[in-house]
Design an enzyme around this catalytic site. Structure first.
Site, PDB file in Angstrom:
ATOM      1  N   GLU A 105       0.783  -1.228   0.000  1.00 13.63           N
ATOM      2  CA  GLU A 105       0.000   0.000   0.000  1.00 13.63           C
ATOM      3  C   GLU A 105       0.820   1.287   0.000  1.00 13.63           C
ATOM      4  O   GLU A 105       0.420   2.272  -0.593  1.00 13.63           O
ATOM      5  CB  GLU A 105      -0.939  -0.005   1.221  1.00 13.63           C
ATOM      6  CG  GLU A 105      -2.042  -1.052   1.168  1.00 13.63           C
ATOM      7  CD  GLU A 105      -3.037  -0.794   0.058  1.00 13.63           C
ATOM      8  OE1 GLU A 105      -3.432   0.367  -0.152  1.00 13.63           O
ATOM      9  OE2 GLU A 105      -3.415  -1.768  -0.623  1.00 13.63           O
ATOM     10  N   SER A 487     -49.618 -35.185  31.290  1.00 12.25           N
ATOM     11  CA  SER A 487     -49.363 -35.873  32.557  1.00 12.25           C
ATOM     12  C   SER A 487     -48.100 -35.391  33.252  1.00 12.25           C
ATOM     13  O   SER A 487     -47.898 -35.696  34.437  1.00 12.25           O
ATOM     14  CB  SER A 487     -49.271 -37.385  32.315  1.00 12.25           C
ATOM     15  OG  SER A 487     -50.502 -37.888  31.841  1.00 12.25           O
TER      16      SER A 487
END
Length: 809
Positions: A105, A487
């Site tokens: 860069e 149940s």
């Protein structure tokens, strides 16, 4: 007559004079232009400089770090936020990464003052040549300015502001600070911001472990993140990597040998767990989403960028085991259900197998519509017969399903006279699953299940799975599905009766029961036992072991529905969801699996109400604890909900359920005596449950359809949900010693093999419910229970006003 002529010398002098005047005027013009330019530039600078942003965002750098969710043992299970970022300090970034970035860069970064004028000249020449802004000369400082404060549009105005801001940054920050900001802030594709996050996204490793070859590939991405990242386009990323490596060698960062090794090093793309591309190490999606929702309720949208970390109560390995158990339980149910046929059928061109590119294109399109679900994988059938199904996942991945067990599941789709809807043939879109050592064709499950495990001492959730596949819908059935418990609710009805004079030895009628329309005020009600089998009488203990509906109804009618409704709130149940009517005895109210787990925790911990919780603590981006849970602890007198004698007796009875009752499979397989539990199945098998516990762990499983319908006439909680519970508990209880029953609480006695409260000793406790009353064993108007006893035995002609009429039974 005379004439005058100019000599050559005079002509030369005149010419020189004219040239001089021209040069002078030109110089003055240029100087004037220059002065104007300076004045205009100064004016522009004077106007623009005060409008430049201050650099507080850089000086006090606070990146947008996402919300992260962890298990109790610090395994990442979720991340929420637009940016994935792992911030590193400058000295934590390896030198090879720094040199790769500078080579790619801005190789003169440490020499220039923010602007590389040679680069500017080169870019200007290129732009003039092409008569457009085709090339830039951005330095790292310029990119930092743009990333923090400016857009990336290519206009001269934006560029001017960028130049000014660049000078300001260079005057304020050191070079190391600027490079540090760049390396943590830059976007690198796939929602990765900064090179640390990119290293995990593309190579599955911390940035400190990257090789020169990997560093060069990462450094090549900023030029065009969407095109040069190795997941999107490996070849372009590889080409860019070659350029960066050459630059690193030319600039002296790599020797010739290091360069050659880097060029020849194979690059392995492997996204780390916890990244968008790599998923997570364990399946904690429902846990993470619930934790996110809870924190959002406190901080709203601020939670997604401030770097909060939520540490949950779940254990990573236990959570993964819960996920596997739920998935396998659902797939087991799907295997034994009727095969519904392939997902769809397509016209598959003849000999498409010989054209890999076309076949892959077809499969790619299909897999977008019929997506994989973890290990349940989409494919298309190339050939099908009763002995073999050939399925293509890709042109290179062709799977033969030949195992007889697998073929038996889909046999109705392979027979010669199979109906069109269920026929498996060339072009059928199906799902594949590796079941142990063989492949099977299986339809995508439509049934759902949920599991939650809770530590009863403080309510800490240990594991939570809210469905088969979180990606298929974020609805969390553990916390959001209100279903009838069937149940599995009976233990709470039984517990209420112990405090009203009944005992485990109380004899209760199991004969059929009916209320007429006149008695109900609506329509006649004739509940049934499972299997429609009845016995003249059973003890309360036997009624619980066998999960007899008639026994539960008679207990509730005797105790009183209103009393039961009030009593249930002690366990954390919502009063409005548990109506004071007799069907409540069969679990006709509604609960969530989490609520039921919290209620069973009261039995497990000795009678204390400890609300379940899932967030242990929250830290900010610096690791400071900003929230800490303060759970209720069992043993706190303020949390006492139920008489310890009631808990002791119910634990004894529910251990019997897990040993010789409807949950006897628990004892057969786990060989433990410290487990209590209860199965649950609702009308027409719409819901199947199992709730089980030890003194240290409670687990609840639910299975059913989101839009209630029958699971099948033969499906029960013991057959559908108990296997999921067992699968999890084999792991959770492995190596854990049994916990023997504690000391019997004061005021409780064991007489003739059963338990009695001191205020209801033999002869005063209720001996019978719904049975003929022998004159020699049960006296009218017993001391201490008076009219209550008459009601319990059916003798009262004046029932309490809030209860339905007592009828002979």
């Amino acid at each position: 007559m005379s004439s005058s002529t100019n000599s050559p010398k005079d002509n030369a002098d005149a010419s020189h004079s004219w040239v001089g005047r021209f040069i002078l005027k030109s110089a003055m013009f240029v100087a004037g232009l220059g002065l104007c330019g300076v004045l205009l530039g100064s004016l522009a600078l004077a106007l623009a400089w005060p409008n430049l942003p201050d650099l507080s965002a850089m000086i006090d750098y606070r990146p947008r770090v996402p919300l992260r969710i962890y298990t109790a043992d610090k395994v990442l299970i979720g991340e929420f936020g637009e940016e994935r970022r792992n911030v590193l300090r400058f000295n934590e970034i390896p030198d090879v990464m720094k040199s790769a970035i500078l080579s790619a860069e801005d190789d003169r970064f440490y020499q220039h003052g923010g602007i590389d004028w040679s680069g500017v000249a080169r870019a200007t020449l290129a732009n003039l040549t092409h008569m457009s802004k085709t090339q830039g000369a951005s330095t790292i400082t310029m990119q930092v300015a743009r990333n923090f404060y400016l857009s990336s549009e290519k206009t001269y105005t934006r560029k001017f502001y960028e130049l000014l801001l660049t000078f300001k940054i260079e005057a304020t920050l050191t070079k190391d600070q600027i490079l540090d900001l760049y390396m943590n802030q830059i976007y690198l594709g796939h929602r990765a911001y900064g090179f640390a996050a990119a290293s995990r996204t593309y190579f599955g490793k911390p940035l400190g472990e990257v090789s020169p070859a990997e560093a060069a590939m990462l450094a090549g991405i900023p030029k065009a993140p969407s095109r040069f990242n190795p997941i999107a386009n490996f070849e372009r990323a590889k080409s860019r990597q070659g350029y960066v490596l050459a630059r690193m060698k030319n600039l002296g960062y790599l020797t010739e040998d290091e360069y050659q090794r880097a060029v020849n090093e194979p690059i392995v793309i492997k996204s780390a767990p916890g990244t968008p591309a790599g998923g997570y190490a364990i399946h904690g999606e429902y846990v993470a989403e619930l934790a996110r929702q809870l924190l959002y309720g406190v901080y709203q949208d601020n939670i997604y960028s401030r770097g909060f970390n939520i540490y949950t109560t779940v254990n990573s390995q236990a959570q993964e085991k819960a996920y596997d158990a739920v998935r396998e339980g659902i797939l087991d149910y799907t295997r034994r259900s009727v095969y519904p046929g392939p997902e769809t059928n397509i016209d598959l061109p003849k000999d498409i197998e010989n054209d890999p590119a076309r076949l892959d294109a077809i499969l790619d399109e299909l897999q977008e519509k019929y997506t994989d679900s973890d290990d349940v994988l989409t494919g298309v059938v190339l050939e099908a017969s009763p002995t073999k199904i050939t399925v293509a996942r890709t042109s290179q991945e062709i799977i033969d399903v030949t195992d007889k067990r697998a073929l038996r599941v889909v046999a109705r789709g392979l027979v010669k006279n199979a109906k069109d809807k269920v026929r498996i043939q060339r072009g059928s879109v199906v799902y594949l699953h590796k079941n142990g050592d063989y492949w099977e064709v299986i339809n995508m499950p439509s049934v759902q299940a949920a599991f939650v495990a809770v530590r009863p001492q403080d309510g800490a959730i240990q594991s939570m799975v809210g469905g088969f596949d979180f990606e298929g819908g974020k609805f969390n059935r553990v916390t959001q599905a209100w279903r009838q418990p069937g149940s599995a609710f009976k233990p709470f009805i039984y517990a209420s009766s112990l405090e009203r004079g009944l005992t485990p030895a109380t004899q209760i009628s199991d004969e059929p029961f009916t209320l007429t329309a006149a008695q109900t005020g609506s329509k006649a009600w004739s509940p049934k036992n499972y299997g429609r089998t009845y016995e003249p009488m059973l003890t309360m203990r036997q009624g619980l072991y066998k999960s007899k509906n008639m026994v539960s109804i008679r207990i509730m009618q005797a105790v009183g529905p209103k009393y039961v409704q009030d009593y249930l709130t002690r366990f954390g149940f919502d009063r409005e969801r548990q109506p004071a009517v007799l069907p409540l005895a069969l679990g006709a109210g509604s609960v969530t699996p989490l609520q039921l787990a919290g209620a069973y925790s009261v039995f497990a911990n000795g009678g204390y109400r400890v609300p379940p919780y899932i967030i242990d603590h929250v830290t900010d981006s610096a690791g400071k604890v900003i929230m800490q849970s303060k759970p209720t602890i069992a043993g706190d007198a303020a949390a006492r909900a139920v008489d310890p004698r009631t808990v002791y007796v119910m634990n004894d009875m529910m251990r019997g359920v897990a040993t010789s009752g409807t949950g006897a499979r628990v004892h057969r397989e786990l060989k433990r005596n410290d487990i209590g539990g209860k199965t649950g199945t609702t009308n027409d098998s719409h819901d199947a449950w199992f709730a089980g516990f030890t003194p240290n762990l409670v687990g609840v499983v639910w299975m059913g359809y989101d839009q209630p319908r029958s699971l099948g006439s033969s499906e029960t909680g013991g057959g559908a949900s108990l296997p999921i519970w067992l699968d999890y508990m084999r792991y959770a209880l492995k190596g854990k010693p049994e916990t023997p029953p504690g000391a019997m609480p004061a005021g409780l006695s064991k007489i003739n093999g059963d338990y009695y409260f001191s205020e209801f000793p033999p002869g005063q406790a209720v001996a019978r419910v719904g049975l003929p009353k022998p004159a020699d064993t049960l006296r009218d108007g017993m001391d201490g229970i008076g009219n209550l006893l008459n009601e319990l035995t059916g003798g009262s002609t004046k029932p309490r006003r809030e209860e339905p009429p007592i009828v002979p039974f």
